[in-house]
Design a protein around this motif. Structure first.
Motif, PDB file in Angstrom:
ATOM      1  N   ILE A 134       0.597  -1.238   0.039  1.00 36.76           N
ATOM      2  CA  ILE A 134      -0.024  -0.006   0.015  1.00 36.76           C
ATOM      3  C   ILE A 134       0.855   1.297  -0.084  1.00 36.76           C
ATOM      4  O   ILE A 134       0.624   2.109  -0.939  1.00 36.76           O
ATOM      5  CB  ILE A 134      -1.042   0.085   1.325  1.00 36.76           C
ATOM      6  CG1 ILE A 134      -2.120  -0.972   0.974  1.00 36.76           C
ATOM      7  CG2 ILE A 134      -1.601   1.540   1.228  1.00 36.76           C
ATOM      8  CD1 ILE A 134      -3.042  -1.231   2.169  1.00 36.76           C
ATOM      9  N   TYR A 135       1.976   1.271   0.880  1.00 35.80           N
ATOM     10  CA  TYR A 135       2.653   2.502   1.035  1.00 35.80           C
ATOM     11  C   TYR A 135       3.378   2.755  -0.259  1.00 35.80           C
ATOM     12  O   TYR A 135       3.226   4.125  -0.626  1.00 35.80           O
ATOM     13  CB  TYR A 135       3.639   2.619   2.124  1.00 35.80           C
ATOM     14  CG  TYR A 135       4.570   3.672   1.981  1.00 35.80           C
ATOM     15  CD1 TYR A 135       4.037   4.816   2.229  1.00 35.80           C
ATOM     16  CD2 TYR A 135       5.816   3.691   1.643  1.00 35.80           C
ATOM     17  CE1 TYR A 135       4.785   6.118   2.062  1.00 35.80           C
ATOM     18  CE2 TYR A 135       6.752   4.593   1.604  1.00 35.80           C
ATOM     19  CZ  TYR A 135       6.062   5.962   1.635  1.00 35.80           C
ATOM     20  OH  TYR A 135       7.094   7.007   1.577  1.00 35.80           O
ATOM     21  N   PRO A 136       4.219   2.009  -0.876  1.00 35.98           N
ATOM     22  CA  PRO A 136       4.967   2.360  -2.121  1.00 35.98           C
ATOM     23  C   PRO A 136       3.809   2.904  -3.338  1.00 35.98           C
ATOM     24  O   PRO A 136       3.962   3.913  -3.926  1.00 35.98           O
ATOM     25  CB  PRO A 136       5.658   1.233  -2.600  1.00 35.98           C
ATOM     26  CG  PRO A 136       5.428   0.371  -1.336  1.00 35.98           C
ATOM     27  CD  PRO A 136       4.544   0.502  -0.553  1.00 35.98           C
ATOM     28  N   ALA A 137       2.625   2.187  -3.215  1.00 35.63           N
ATOM     29  CA  ALA A 137       1.674   2.353  -4.371  1.00 35.63           C
ATOM     30  C   ALA A 137       0.996   3.801  -4.007  1.00 35.63           C
ATOM     31  O   ALA A 137       1.114   4.805  -4.896  1.00 35.63           O
ATOM     32  CB  ALA A 137       0.390   1.604  -4.278  1.00 35.63           C
ATOM     33  N   ALA A 138       0.828   4.242  -2.726  1.00 33.38           N
ATOM     34  CA  ALA A 138       0.306   5.519  -2.730  1.00 33.38           C
ATOM     35  C   ALA A 138       1.304   6.517  -2.836  1.00 33.38           C
ATOM     36  O   ALA A 138       1.084   7.574  -3.192  1.00 33.38           O
ATOM     37  CB  ALA A 138      -0.211   5.596  -0.966  1.00 33.38           C
TER      38      ALA A 138
END
Ligand code: ARG
Length: 588
Positions: free
Chosen positions: A206-210
C-alpha cells in the motif's frame, strides 16, 4: 586494576619527580617504533626547553631511576632525548593473570557513571526497513553496548518516524481501496474493529503504491496532507487507523531488528513528542527566541565563530504544521522529564548534520537542556555499491534489509561449505552468525563518518580484516582448548608464565591494552577502534599459534600457562564482538 598505560605513566611521573622535573612531562604513549621499543616517552624534549638542559641529560637521569623496576625490561635514553621502554616479562605475565582473574578482564569502570540516551535506528513506520537504516542500527547498537560496558546507564531509543506524511498517504490509499470501512463513514459512531484492515504484506504494498500515486496525482497528494493534518490533530477515525498501522508494522520491525541482534529499551517515536510541542513553542516565544519570519516561526542559531552561515531553525510552518526539528526538540523536553540524561548521542545519517546542529543549539539557548549537557551527533556516511554509488538492488531499486541479510548469509554459507569441516545443517546455523558478523564488522571497521563499499566477497572472506576472520580465530582457540581437554582431562590452565618468545610477548602486550581501548572507544564514540584492536589481537594470536607448540609442549607448567593465555584471548575477543553486536559459533 590500573590500565597498562597508567601503570607505566605513574612510574614515569615518579622518576621525573625524583629527578626534580615536573611530572607533567612524563607522558607515555604506545611506541611508534615497535622495532625499537614497546612504549615511549618524549617528555625530556619538552622539559629540556623549560629547564634549559640537553634533552638527553634529562632522559638519562630519568631512566636511571627506572633501572631496577620489574615493570621495565629496558628503559633506555636515546638521542636526542627519547625514552624507549620495554615491559618486563615477569610483570607482564602477572598482569595477564590479574586480567584473567578480574571482572571485565580487569577493566575498571568509569569513576562517574552517567545516564546516556542513544537515539538510533530511526526506522520509519510502514515503510520497509532498507539498507539506509542498517548503519544507524549497527553503529548505534555498538555504541550503546560499549557505553554500558564501561559502566554507564545507557538507554537505547529507536525514535520511530511514526507521524509523517506516510500515514496520510496510507489512509487515503486505504480509502480508495476500501471506501466502505467504518473509518471513512463520518456518521459511524460505534467501536472501530480490533482487527487491522490489512496484513503486513498488504501494508508493504500500500505505501509504495500511495507514494508513487502522490507523485503524479496532485489532488491525491493534497488529500494525503489533509489526512496527515487531521491525524496529527487527533481525528479519532484516523487515530484508529494509525494504531493499526503501528501494531502491524511494529511487530515486523521488531523481528527485523532482532535478526540483526539490535535491541531497544524504548520503542518511542515522533508521535510521543506531540503533547510536548505546544508548551515548548510557547516557551520559545515567551523567551523572545522564536519570532515570525515570512509567516513561519523561527529561532536564530548562528553563533560567533561559525565558518559558514547557518540558517535559522524553523519551529512551525506558516500553515501551522510542525516540523522535524519541532519534534526532535519536544522529544528532548520529554527525555529531560523522564530520564534527566547527562549525555545524548544521536546516530543518524551525516546528511542530517545541520538539523542536529540547529536542534542542539535551540535546546541549549532555550534552556530545554542546561549548557553543560553533552550532545553528540554521530553522523555516518553512505554504504555504497562497487560502482561507488549508494547501494541498490540489481534492478536499481532500494534494497530491503531482509534481502541484504539473506544475501550475505548465503555467501557465508558457501564459504563455510568450501572449508567442508562441518555438516550441512551445522553450516546453515553457522552461516547466520558468520553473515551477521561479516555485515556488521564490514560496517563498523570503517570510521563512521566515512562512506564505504559493501563488498560481499571481501566481507565474507575468512582472511584479512573481516568479521569472519575474527570468528575463525575464536573457533581456532576453541579447538585448541578442546584438544587440550581431551589430552589432559581438564579445561583449566595454570599461571601465565613470563613470555619467552617475541610472538608470545606481542600477544600479551596486545591483551594488556584491552581496558584502554574499551574506555577510549566509548569516549570517542568510535567502534572502529574496537575492530582495529581485535584485528590486531587476532593477528597476534595466530602468529603465536604458528610459532608455538601448544599441544605438544612437554613442560606442563608452560603448557598450562599457554592454555590460560589463549583462553584469555578468546574471552577478550568474545567480549569485544559482543560489544560490536555479533556472536561467534563454537566452530567454523
Ligand atoms: N526517521 C528519521 C529518518 O529516517 C531518522 C530519525 C533519527 N532520529 C532523530 N531523533 N531525528 O531520517
Amino acid at each position: 586494576m590500573k590500565t597498562m598505560l597508567d601503570v607505566i605513566t605513574e612510574k614515569m611521573k615518579q622518576a621525573f619527580l625524583e629527578c626534580g622535573y615536573d611530572e607533567g612531562y612524563a607522558k607515555v604513549t604506545l611506541s611508534n617504533r615497535p622495532d625499537l621499543c614497546e612504549y615511549q616517552c618524549n617528555g625530556a624534549m619538552a622539559a629540556a626547553k623549560a629547564y634549559k638542559k640537553k634533552p638527553i641529560e634529562i632522559a638519562q637521569a630519568v631512566v636511571e631511576k627506572l633501572q631496577n623496576d620489574p615493570v621495565f625490561e629496558h628503559a633506555d635514553a636515546v638521542m636526542p632525548g627519547f625514552i624507549n621502554l620495554k615491559i618486563g616479562a615477569g610483570f607482564l605475565a602477572g598482569y595477564m593473570d590479574q586480567m584473567k582473574a578480574g571482572k571485565k578482564h580487569g577493566m575498571d569502570e568509569v569513576a562517574q557513571p552517567q545516564t546516556v540516551i542513544v537515539d538510533y535506528g530511526g526506522a520509519n513506520v510502514a515503510k520497509p526497513l532498507h539498507v539506509g537504516h542498517l548503519r544507524a542500527a549497527v553503529i548505534g547498537e555498538a555504541i550503546k553496548r560499549m557505553g554500558r560496558f564501561v559502566g554507564h546507564t545507557v538507554i537505547g531509543d529507536v525514535h520511530l518516524g511514526d507521524w509523517g506524511l506516510q500515514m496520510g498517504l496510507i489512509i487515503e490509499e486505504l480509502k480508495d481501496r476500501q471506501p466502505d470501512l467504518p473509518y471513512f463513514d463520518e456518521s459511524f459512531s460505534g467501536e472501530y474493529p480490533k482487527e487491522a484492515p490489512f496484513t503486513i504484506s498488504e501494508l508493504e504494498e500500500i505505501y509504495p503504491a500511495a507514494s508513487a500515486k502522490s507523485k503524479v496525482d496532485e489532488v491525491f497528494k493534497e488529500r494525503a496532507q489533509e489526512a496527515t493534518f487531521k491525524l496529527q490533530n487527533g481525528y479519532a477515525p484516523y487515530r484508529a487507523i494509525w494504531k493499526h498501522i503501528m501494531n502491524v508494522s511494529l511487530a515486523d520491525l521488531k523481528k527485523n531488528y532482532a535478526n540483526l541482534n539490535v535491541e531497544f529499551d524504548l520503542w518511542k517515536g515522533e508521535s510521543d513528542a506531540q503533547p510536548y510541542i505546544p508548551g515548548m513553542i510557547q516557551k520559545l516565544i515567551d523567551m523572545g527566541l522564536a519570532y515570525e519570519s515570512q509567516g513561519a516561526l523561527v529561532v536564530d542559531i548562528a553563533e560567533e565563530g561559525d565558518t559558514k552561515e547557518l540558517p535559522p531553525c524553523i519551529i512551525r510552518k506558516s500553515d501551522g504544521a510542525s516540523l522535524y526539528a519541532t519534534s526532535d526538540l519536544a522529544t528532548i523536553v520529554e527525555r529531560e522529564e523522564d530520564f534527566h540524561p547527562d549525555h545524548y548521542i544521536y546516530v543518524v545519517d551525516k546528511r542530517q548534520d545541520l538539523h542536529f546542529t540547529q536542534v542542539f543549539r535551540v535546546a541549549k539557548k532555550s534552556g530545554i537542556v542546561p549548557p553543560e549537557r553533552k550532545m553528540d551527533f554521530v553522523g555516518f556516511g553512505t554504504m555504497n555499491g562497487k560502482d561507488g554509488k549508494p547501494f541498490k538492488t540489481r534492478e536499481g531499486g532500494v534494497m530491503r534489509l531482509e534481502d541484504l541479510i539473506a544475501q550475505i548469509t548465503d555467501a557465508a554459507y558457501k564459504r563455510i561449505m568450501e572449508n567442508r569441516t562441518v555438516s550441512e545443517d551445522e553450516a546453515k546455523d553457522t552461516a547466520r552468525l558468520v553473515g551477521i558478523a561479516a555485515l556488521k564488522y564490514g560496517d563498523l571497521s570503517n570510521q563512521a563518518t566515512k562512506d564505504y563499499v559493501f563488498d560481499i566477497d571481501r566481507f565474507t572472506s575468512f582472511e584479512g580484516n573481516t568479521g569472519p576472520y575474527i570468528l575463525y580465530t575464536i573457533a581456532r582457540i576453541n579447538s585448541i582448548l578442546k584438544k587440550y581437554e581431551e589430552l589432559s582431562g581438564t579445561k583449566e590452565g595454570g599461571l601465565i608464565q613470563a613470555p619467552e618468545t617475541e610472538p608470545e610477548k606481542t600477544l600479551m602486550l596486545a591483551l594488556a591494552r584491552f581496558s584502554e581501548v574499551m574506555l577510549a572507544s566509548f569516549e570517542e564514540l568510535a567502534p572502529h577502534k574496537i575492530c582495529a584492536y581485535i584485528f590486531e589481537l587476532s593477528n597476534a594470536l595466530n602468529h603465536f599459534y604458528h610459532e608455538t607448540k601448544i599441544i605438544s609442549e612437554e613442560n606442563k607448567d608452560r603448557q598450562a600457562g599457554y592454555i590460560s593465555l589463549v583462553t584469555l584471548t578468546r574471552d577478550v575477543l568474545t567480549t569485544c564482538i559482543d560489544l560490536l553486536g555479533f556472536e561467534a559459533p563454537e566452530r567454523m
